[in-house]
Design an enzyme around this catalytic site. Structure first.
Site, mmCIF file in Angstrom:
data_model
loop_
_atom_site.group_PDB
_atom_site.id
_atom_site.type_symbol
_atom_site.label_atom_id
_atom_site.label_comp_id
_atom_site.label_asym_id
_atom_site.label_seq_id
_atom_site.Cartn_x
_atom_site.Cartn_y
_atom_site.Cartn_z
ATOM 1 N N THR A 1 58.045 68.721 71.743
ATOM 2 C CA THR A 1 59.477 68.959 71.555
ATOM 3 C C THR A 1 60.251 68.126 72.577
ATOM 4 O O THR A 1 59.771 67.864 73.670
ATOM 5 C CB THR A 1 59.832 70.444 71.714
ATOM 6 O OG1 THR A 1 59.487 70.894 73.032
ATOM 7 C CG2 THR A 1 59.094 71.283 70.682
ATOM 8 N N GLY A 2 61.445 67.717 72.184
ATOM 9 C CA GLY A 2 62.213 66.839 73.067
ATOM 10 C C GLY A 2 61.484 65.527 73.288
ATOM 11 O O GLY A 2 61.374 65.051 74.415
ATOM 12 N N GLY B 1 58.965 63.404 77.380
ATOM 13 C CA GLY B 1 58.518 63.711 76.029
ATOM 14 C C GLY B 1 58.062 62.483 75.270
ATOM 15 O O GLY B 1 56.992 62.480 74.643
ATOM 16 N N SER C 1 58.925 72.970 86.323
ATOM 17 C CA SER C 1 59.584 72.077 87.283
ATOM 18 C C SER C 1 59.311 72.576 88.689
ATOM 19 O O SER C 1 59.098 73.782 88.899
ATOM 20 C CB SER C 1 61.100 72.065 87.042
ATOM 21 O OG SER C 1 61.775 71.407 88.099
ATOM 22 N N TYR D 1 69.146 76.381 86.365
ATOM 23 C CA TYR D 1 68.001 75.595 85.892
ATOM 24 C C TYR D 1 66.709 76.085 86.543
ATOM 25 O O TYR D 1 65.698 76.293 85.865
ATOM 26 C CB TYR D 1 68.240 74.117 86.231
ATOM 27 C CG TYR D 1 67.090 73.203 85.879
ATOM 28 C CD1 TYR D 1 66.884 72.793 84.569
ATOM 29 C CD2 TYR D 1 66.218 72.743 86.863
ATOM 30 C CE1 TYR D 1 65.838 71.936 84.237
ATOM 31 C CE2 TYR D 1 65.165 71.898 86.550
ATOM 32 C CZ TYR D 1 64.976 71.495 85.229
ATOM 33 O OH TYR D 1 63.935 70.657 84.927
#
Length: 250
Positions: free
Chosen positions: A13-14, A20, A138, A151
């Site tokens: 995805t992305g 990606g 992340s 985030y």
């Protein structure tokens, strides 16, 4: 190329740019057939052209459950199953506490948490026993960063998902791992609203905190994702693999 993923069917995805796209290209080079998603058709078409073969692009937004249903209906029709899911799509924008709006919160959580959750859950009926799921987390999940609290919170949720889903899927021998990139400049940085000079200053400031003395590249992350997707990591399950030049480790 070693063809570590020969005969495998993967979803990224992305997959239109950055990590990606780099991962989709690596997957194909290693022998997989890859489906990629993206929100914008023009960028999706360009990514498919760059990858060149053994790839299908499907337009959609992971936070839209109808788009996910259409994605998996297409995969089922064209390939019948999935061996690998790289839940990579994500968004992030620097907004400090005191200026966070509901819209920013909703957009970030809808894509990074809700979208990732249903990307994986809706894939399960197509996933074979022994399949591999990789979640893009992340270093922000464990390291505080000014203006990135929302985030970072979404990525902490992603890390938690990997732990719990490892147990939920143990009877099917489906491995779930999180990969946590450090600073890796990608086109996604455009959403930060930086000028070219500000972007350069941000990258340089980040590099100072990285033991290797530089930021990473999308392909360096992609190579680590290939490891988690392949049988090379057959006894690796539930981990958070940091690919950050050592930034979050010191």
């Amino acid at each position: 190329m070693s063809h570590k993923l020969s005969g495998k069917v993967a979803l990224v995805t992305g997959g239109t740019s950055g990590i990606g796209l780099a991962t989709a290209r690596r997957f194909v080079a290693e022998g997989a057939y890859v489906f990629i998603t993206g929100r914008r058709q023009t960028e999706l078409d360009a990514a498919v052209t760059k990858i060149g073969k053994n790839v299908t692009g499907i337009q959609g937004d992971v936070s839209n459950l109808a788009d996910l249903d259409r994605l998996y209906a297409t995969i089922e029709q064209e390939q019948g199953h999935l061996d690998i899911v790289f839940a990579n799509a994500g968004v992030g924008q620097p907004i400090p506490l005191g200026a966070i709006a509901e819209e920013h919160f909703d957009k970030t959580f809808n894509t990074n948490v809700k979208g990732l959750l249903f990307t994986v859950q809706k894939a399960l009926p197509l996933m074979l026993e022994g399949a591999s799921i990789i979640l893009n987390a992340s270093t922000a999940s464990i390291v505080g960063t000014p203006a990135f609290s929302v985030y970072g919170a979404t990525k902490a949720a992603v890390r938690s998902f990997a732990r719990s889903w490892t147990l939920d899927l143990k009877d099917r021998q489906i491995r779930v791992n999180a990969i946590s990139p450090g600073t890796v400049p990608t086109p996604g940085y455009d959403q930060f609203g930086f000028s070219q000079e500000q972007a350069k200053e941000f990258v340089e400031s980040q590099a100072k905190n990285i033991p290797l003395g530089r930021v990473g590249t999308p392909d360096e992350i992609a190579k680590a994702v290939v490891f988690l997707a392949s049988d090379d990591s057959s006894f690796v399950n539930g981990i958070e693999l940091f690919v950050d030049g050592g930034m979050a480790q010191i």
